[in-house]
Write a protein that holds these residues in place. Structure first.
Motif, PDB file in Angstrom:
ATOM      1  N   SER A 162       0.834  -1.198   0.000  1.00 15.11           N
ATOM      2  CA  SER A 162       0.000   0.000   0.000  1.00 15.11           C
ATOM      3  C   SER A 162       0.877   1.259   0.000  1.00 15.11           C
ATOM      4  O   SER A 162       2.002   1.263   0.498  1.00 15.11           O
ATOM      5  N   ASP A 192     -11.718   7.400   4.153  1.00 10.83           N
ATOM      6  CA  ASP A 192     -12.218   6.420   5.132  1.00 10.83           C
ATOM      7  C   ASP A 192     -13.073   5.365   4.426  1.00 10.83           C
ATOM      8  O   ASP A 192     -12.939   4.171   4.687  1.00 10.83           O
ATOM      9  N   GLU A 193     -13.935   5.838   3.538  1.00  7.50           N
ATOM     10  CA  GLU A 193     -14.807   4.907   2.800  1.00  7.50           C
ATOM     11  C   GLU A 193     -13.994   3.955   1.926  1.00  7.50           C
ATOM     12  O   GLU A 193     -14.395   2.818   1.698  1.00  7.50           O
ATOM     13  N   CYS A 194     -12.869   4.459   1.429  1.00  5.60           N
ATOM     14  CA  CYS A 194     -12.003   3.625   0.589  1.00  5.60           C
ATOM     15  C   CYS A 194     -11.249   2.595   1.433  1.00  5.60           C
ATOM     16  O   CYS A 194     -10.588   1.695   0.896  1.00  5.60           O
ATOM     17  N   GLY A 195     -11.306   2.791   2.737  1.00  9.27           N
ATOM     18  CA  GLY A 195     -10.666   1.832   3.643  1.00  9.27           C
ATOM     19  C   GLY A 195      -9.148   1.915   3.662  1.00  9.27           C
ATOM     20  O   GLY A 195      -8.483   0.931   4.007  1.00  9.27           O
ATOM     21  N   GLU A 253      -5.464   3.669   4.967  1.00 13.20           N
ATOM     22  CA  GLU A 253      -4.914   4.369   6.124  1.00 13.20           C
ATOM     23  C   GLU A 253      -4.174   5.597   5.645  1.00 13.20           C
ATOM     24  O   GLU A 253      -3.530   5.572   4.591  1.00 13.20           O
TER      25      GLU A 253
END
Lengths: 82, 110
Positions: free
Chosen positions: A2, A24-27, A29
């Motif tokens: 990532s 946040d919705e994309c998950g 960090e």
């Protein structure tokens, strides 16, 4: 692997709030810096850092790996996330 | 003053000048809250989407409504924050895009 993600934001900025919500919705960090909450040298150094990524020094400035997304632009965020 | 009162107060006057609040009320009311927050922090309503210097003289250009609003609404249908828009923008006749920053970066003092 990532990508490293940083968002330079303002605590009062709606586009920053929306961009954070989207990340946040994309998950994913990410590290968030509220530049308006900084003072003194820390503020100065952070503004310099933002300027390198985005000469207009506008917010949000989102750094995703080697890509920089200025403003809340879902398509560009998606593309940078890969 | 609360966000709703501020909204009502500004709405009438700004609409008479041809500037409308974004009809996304969630966004507009959040910006009202932020303007009140900045009033508390700085003593004036600096643009919530810009990095204020914290002193009135150096933030004059970004007192909401900022001096960049006119050009931005003319060119993009919305101001940088997206708080003030044109009637056409609210009606969906103008493509909604990210408004680039028009404030020169050297206005930020550090």
């Amino acid at each position: 692997m990532s990508k490293d993600i940083s968002i330079y934001a303002l605590s009062t900025c709606i586009h920053c709030k929306n961009a954070k919500k989207y990340l946040d919705e994309c998950g994913v960090e990410y590290n968030c810096v509220f530049v308006d909450k900084l003072e003194g040298d820390e503020r100065k150094q952070t503004i310099e850092a933002v300027k390198k990524h985005n000469p207009a020094v506008s917010f949000p400035t989102i750094v995703i790996g080697d890509d920089v997304v200025v403003g809340f632009n879902k398509d560009k965020i998606d593309k940078a996330l890969g | 003053m609360d966000a709703k009162q501020l909204y009502e107060q500004l709405k009438k006057f700004q609409e008479s000048k041809g500037y409308y609040f974004n009809d996304d009320m969630e966004m507009t009311m959040a910006l009202m809250e932020s303007l009140l927050e900045n009033k508390k922090r700085f003593g004036y309503m600096a643009c919530p989407c810009r990095l204020a210097n914290g002193d009135y003289e150096n933030d004059k250009d970004i007192l909401c409504p900022c001096v960049y609003r006119e050009e931005d609404v003319k060119e993009y249908g919305a101001c940088f924050c997206g708080l003030y828009v044109s009637k056409e923008w609210n009606e969906g006749k103008i493509e909604k895009q990210v408004v680039p920053e028009r404030r020169p970066p050297d206005k930020i003092i550090f």
